[in-house]
Scaffold this motif. Structure first.
Motif, PDB file in Angstrom:
ATOM      1  N   LEU A  40      46.002  41.956  25.759  1.00  0.00           N
ATOM      2  CA  LEU A  40      44.765  41.611  26.453  1.00  0.00           C
ATOM      3  C   LEU A  40      44.352  40.152  26.234  1.00  0.00           C
ATOM      4  O   LEU A  40      43.680  39.562  27.077  1.00  0.00           O
ATOM      5  CB  LEU A  40      43.636  42.531  26.009  1.00  0.00           C
ATOM      6  N   VAL A  41      44.757  39.566  25.109  1.00  0.00           N
ATOM      7  CA  VAL A  41      44.372  38.193  24.808  1.00  0.00           C
ATOM      8  C   VAL A  41      44.907  37.217  25.853  1.00  0.00           C
ATOM      9  O   VAL A  41      44.133  36.407  26.404  1.00  0.00           O
ATOM     10  CB  VAL A  41      44.802  37.810  23.375  1.00  0.00           C
ATOM     11  N   PRO A  42      46.214  37.233  26.209  1.00  0.00           N
ATOM     12  CA  PRO A  42      46.664  36.313  27.265  1.00  0.00           C
ATOM     13  C   PRO A  42      46.016  36.609  28.612  1.00  0.00           C
ATOM     14  O   PRO A  42      45.751  35.691  29.400  1.00  0.00           O
ATOM     15  CB  PRO A  42      48.173  36.530  27.337  1.00  0.00           C
ATOM     16  N   LEU A  43      45.753  37.879  28.851  1.00  0.00           N
ATOM     17  CA  LEU A  43      45.113  38.236  30.119  1.00  0.00           C
ATOM     18  C   LEU A  43      43.729  37.608  30.213  1.00  0.00           C
ATOM     19  O   LEU A  43      43.362  37.012  31.233  1.00  0.00           O
ATOM     20  CB  LEU A  43      45.010  39.764  30.244  1.00  0.00           C
ATOM     21  N   VAL A  44      42.946  37.698  29.163  1.00  0.00           N
ATOM     22  CA  VAL A  44      41.587  37.166  29.172  1.00  0.00           C
ATOM     23  C   VAL A  44      41.587  35.647  29.107  1.00  0.00           C
ATOM     24  O   VAL A  44      40.778  34.983  29.755  1.00  0.00           O
ATOM     25  CB  VAL A  44      40.779  37.780  28.005  1.00  0.00           C
ATOM     26  N   LEU A  45      42.509  35.065  28.356  1.00  0.00           N
ATOM     27  CA  LEU A  45      42.500  33.621  28.164  1.00  0.00           C
ATOM     28  C   LEU A  45      43.198  32.841  29.269  1.00  0.00           C
ATOM     29  O   LEU A  45      42.882  31.674  29.493  1.00  0.00           O
ATOM     30  CB  LEU A  45      43.140  33.269  26.814  1.00  0.00           C
ATOM     31  N   VAL A  46      44.162  33.452  29.966  1.00  0.00           N
ATOM     32  CA  VAL A  46      44.953  32.717  30.948  1.00  0.00           C
ATOM     33  C   VAL A  46      44.766  33.278  32.364  1.00  0.00           C
ATOM     34  O   VAL A  46      44.426  32.554  33.301  1.00  0.00           O
ATOM     35  CB  VAL A  46      46.447  32.727  30.556  1.00  0.00           C
ATOM     36  N   ALA A  47      45.008  34.558  32.522  1.00  0.00           N
ATOM     37  CA  ALA A  47      45.034  35.139  33.864  1.00  0.00           C
ATOM     38  C   ALA A  47      43.655  35.176  34.508  1.00  0.00           C
ATOM     39  O   ALA A  47      43.502  34.833  35.684  1.00  0.00           O
ATOM     40  CB  ALA A  47      45.634  36.539  33.808  1.00  0.00           C
ATOM     41  N   LEU A  48      42.639  35.581  33.775  1.00  0.00           N
ATOM     42  CA  LEU A  48      41.307  35.681  34.351  1.00  0.00           C
ATOM     43  C   LEU A  48      40.746  34.313  34.769  1.00  0.00           C
ATOM     44  O   LEU A  48      40.286  34.162  35.912  1.00  0.00           O
ATOM     45  CB  LEU A  48      40.365  36.382  33.373  1.00  0.00           C
ATOM     46  N   PRO A  49      40.802  33.284  33.911  1.00  0.00           N
ATOM     47  CA  PRO A  49      40.338  31.970  34.388  1.00  0.00           C
ATOM     48  C   PRO A  49      41.187  31.422  35.539  1.00  0.00           C
ATOM     49  O   PRO A  49      40.662  30.773  36.443  1.00  0.00           O
ATOM     50  CB  PRO A  49      40.451  31.078  33.151  1.00  0.00           C
ATOM     51  N   GLY A  50      42.478  31.707  35.528  1.00  0.00           N
ATOM     52  CA  GLY A  50      43.330  31.270  36.631  1.00  0.00           C
ATOM     53  C   GLY A  50      42.940  31.929  37.933  1.00  0.00           C
ATOM     54  O   GLY A  50      42.888  31.290  38.990  1.00  0.00           O
ATOM     55  N   ALA A  51      42.640  33.232  37.884  1.00  0.00           N
ATOM     56  CA  ALA A  51      42.220  33.951  39.095  1.00  0.00           C
ATOM     57  C   ALA A  51      40.891  33.424  39.601  1.00  0.00           C
ATOM     58  O   ALA A  51      40.683  33.266  40.814  1.00  0.00           O
ATOM     59  CB  ALA A  51      42.136  35.448  38.807  1.00  0.00           C
ATOM     60  N   VAL A  52      39.973  33.132  38.685  1.00  0.00           N
ATOM     61  CA  VAL A  52      38.676  32.582  39.086  1.00  0.00           C
ATOM     62  C   VAL A  52      38.867  31.200  39.720  1.00  0.00           C
ATOM     63  O   VAL A  52      38.235  30.875  40.726  1.00  0.00           O
ATOM     64  CB  VAL A  52      37.724  32.518  37.867  1.00  0.00           C
ATOM     65  N   PHE A  53      39.760  30.395  39.165  1.00  0.00           N
ATOM     66  CA  PHE A  53      40.027  29.067  39.702  1.00  0.00           C
ATOM     67  C   PHE A  53      40.610  29.157  41.112  1.00  0.00           C
ATOM     68  O   PHE A  53      40.170  28.455  42.031  1.00  0.00           O
ATOM     69  CB  PHE A  53      40.981  28.320  38.768  1.00  0.00           C
ATOM     70  N   VAL A  54      41.598  30.035  41.303  1.00  0.00           N
ATOM     71  CA  VAL A  54      42.218  30.188  42.627  1.00  0.00           C
ATOM     72  C   VAL A  54      41.204  30.726  43.631  1.00  0.00           C
ATOM     73  O   VAL A  54      41.140  30.262  44.778  1.00  0.00           O
ATOM     74  CB  VAL A  54      43.457  31.106  42.525  1.00  0.00           C
ATOM     75  N   ALA A  55      40.380  31.686  43.229  1.00  0.00           N
ATOM     76  CA  ALA A  55      39.362  32.227  44.134  1.00  0.00           C
ATOM     77  C   ALA A  55      38.358  31.146  44.514  1.00  0.00           C
ATOM     78  O   ALA A  55      37.935  31.046  45.672  1.00  0.00           O
ATOM     79  CB  ALA A  55      38.651  33.406  43.479  1.00  0.00           C
ATOM     80  N   GLY A  56      37.985  30.310  43.550  1.00  0.00           N
ATOM     81  CA  GLY A  56      37.055  29.223  43.839  1.00  0.00           C
ATOM     82  C   GLY A  56      37.629  28.222  44.826  1.00  0.00           C
ATOM     83  O   GLY A  56      36.947  27.775  45.744  1.00  0.00           O
ATOM     84  N   LEU A  57      38.906  27.869  44.647  1.00  0.00           N
ATOM     85  CA  LEU A  57      39.548  26.944  45.590  1.00  0.00           C
ATOM     86  C   LEU A  57      39.647  27.546  46.990  1.00  0.00           C
ATOM     87  O   LEU A  57      39.444  26.865  47.991  1.00  0.00           O
ATOM     88  CB  LEU A  57      40.934  26.556  45.091  1.00  0.00           C
ATOM     89  N   THR A  58      39.970  28.835  47.043  1.00  0.00           N
ATOM     90  CA  THR A  58      40.076  29.508  48.335  1.00  0.00           C
ATOM     91  C   THR A  58      38.726  29.509  49.046  1.00  0.00           C
ATOM     92  O   THR A  58      38.644  29.229  50.254  1.00  0.00           O
ATOM     93  CB  THR A  58      40.582  30.944  48.147  1.00  0.00           C
ATOM     94  N   LEU A  59      37.665  29.826  48.326  1.00  0.00           N
ATOM     95  CA  LEU A  59      36.333  29.815  48.937  1.00  0.00           C
ATOM     96  C   LEU A  59      35.912  28.404  49.348  1.00  0.00           C
ATOM     97  O   LEU A  59      35.288  28.215  50.391  1.00  0.00           O
ATOM     98  CB  LEU A  59      35.310  30.409  47.969  1.00  0.00           C
ATOM     99  N   LEU A  60      36.276  27.415  48.536  1.00  0.00           N
ATOM    100  CA  LEU A  60      35.950  26.032  48.884  1.00  0.00           C
ATOM    101  C   LEU A  60      36.656  25.616  50.164  1.00  0.00           C
ATOM    102  O   LEU A  60      36.058  24.987  51.047  1.00  0.00           O
ATOM    103  CB  LEU A  60      36.343  25.099  47.732  1.00  0.00           C
ATOM    104  N   ARG A  61      37.929  25.998  50.310  1.00  0.00           N
ATOM    105  CA  ARG A  61      38.651  25.691  51.554  1.00  0.00           C
ATOM    106  C   ARG A  61      38.014  26.399  52.740  1.00  0.00           C
ATOM    107  O   ARG A  61      37.924  25.852  53.832  1.00  0.00           O
ATOM    108  CB  ARG A  61      40.109  26.113  51.417  1.00  0.00           C
ATOM    109  N   TRP A  62      37.572  27.649  52.523  1.00  0.00           N
ATOM    110  CA  TRP A  62      36.954  28.419  53.599  1.00  0.00           C
ATOM    111  C   TRP A  62      35.655  27.759  54.036  1.00  0.00           C
ATOM    112  O   TRP A  62      35.358  27.663  55.224  1.00  0.00           O
ATOM    113  CB  TRP A  62      36.724  29.850  53.133  1.00  0.00           C
ATOM    114  N   PHE A  63      34.862  27.279  53.089  1.00  0.00           N
ATOM    115  CA  PHE A  63      33.598  26.640  53.429  1.00  0.00           C
ATOM    116  C   PHE A  63      33.804  25.313  54.137  1.00  0.00           C
ATOM    117  O   PHE A  63      32.913  24.844  54.836  1.00  0.00           O
ATOM    118  CB  PHE A  63      32.749  26.429  52.183  1.00  0.00           C
ATOM    119  N   THR A  64      34.956  24.675  53.960  1.00  0.00           N
ATOM    120  CA  THR A  64      35.200  23.394  54.617  1.00  0.00           C
ATOM    121  C   THR A  64      35.872  23.543  55.969  1.00  0.00           C
ATOM    122  O   THR A  64      36.240  22.549  56.575  1.00  0.00           O
ATOM    123  CB  THR A  64      36.056  22.484  53.726  1.00  0.00           C
ATOM    124  N   GLY A  65      36.056  24.774  56.451  1.00  0.00           N
ATOM    125  CA  GLY A  65      36.515  24.955  57.816  1.00  0.00           C
ATOM    126  C   GLY A  65      37.845  25.643  57.993  1.00  0.00           C
ATOM    127  O   GLY A  65      38.240  25.909  59.126  1.00  0.00           O
TER     128      GLY A  65
END
Length: 151
Positions: A5-30
């Motif tokens: 669970l440690v690598p999942l919480v420390l690496v995968a979860l922040p990575g997923a949040v980062f990718v989701a944020g970039l995807t939403l940012l691209r969506w908001f820009t058109g």
């Protein structure tokens, strides 16, 4: 188990949040909506289509009455077209800020009313997005005047 669970919480979860944020940012820009949102939209459209069909059927058998929007009379469209033409001339001659944006909005509104008026006068209109090409706009204006509409 905790060691997994440690690598999942420390690496995968922040990575997923980062990718989701970039995807939403691209969506908001058109860019197009993210795949997950497009997939969620399909059931919603399907349900809306079915409910619309049920409402149409209930209206046909007389269970419900829906008020249909009344078309705008051509006289009001002519007055609106006259007002928008004066607005375009005022913007072209003015010195207010954001002149290009104001002019584009006024021309798009003018073209929208022009196309509606063509529908009332049985004048064929070009297919495309508004604002119209200046040549198409002039052709529509000439055909409307030839059919007896004046503004």
């Amino acid at each position: 188990m905790r060691a997994a669970l440690v690598p999942l919480v420390l690496v995968a979860l922040p990575g997923a949040v980062f990718v989701a944020g970039l995807t939403l940012l691209r969506w908001f820009t058109g860019e197009p909506a993210p795949r997950v949102l497009r997939l969620l939209g399909r059931p919603t459209r399907w349900c809306a289509d079915r409910l619309r069909g049920v409402a149409d059927g209930m209206e046909r058998v007389g269970m419900v009455r829906r008020a249909r929007p009344q078309p705008v009379p051509p006289v009001l469209l002519v007055l609106e077209l006259r007002r928008l033409a004066a607005e375009v001339v005022r913007i072209e001659g003015g010195d207010q800020p954001h002149r290009a944006a104001r002019l584009a909005a006024a021309r798009a509104a003018y073209d929208d009313v022009l196309v509606q008026l063509c529908g009332h006068a049985d004048v064929p209109t070009p297919i495309g997005l508004l604002p119209l090409d200046p040549r198409d706009r002039l052709d529509l204006e000439v055909e409307l005047v030839a059919s007896g509409v004046d503004w």
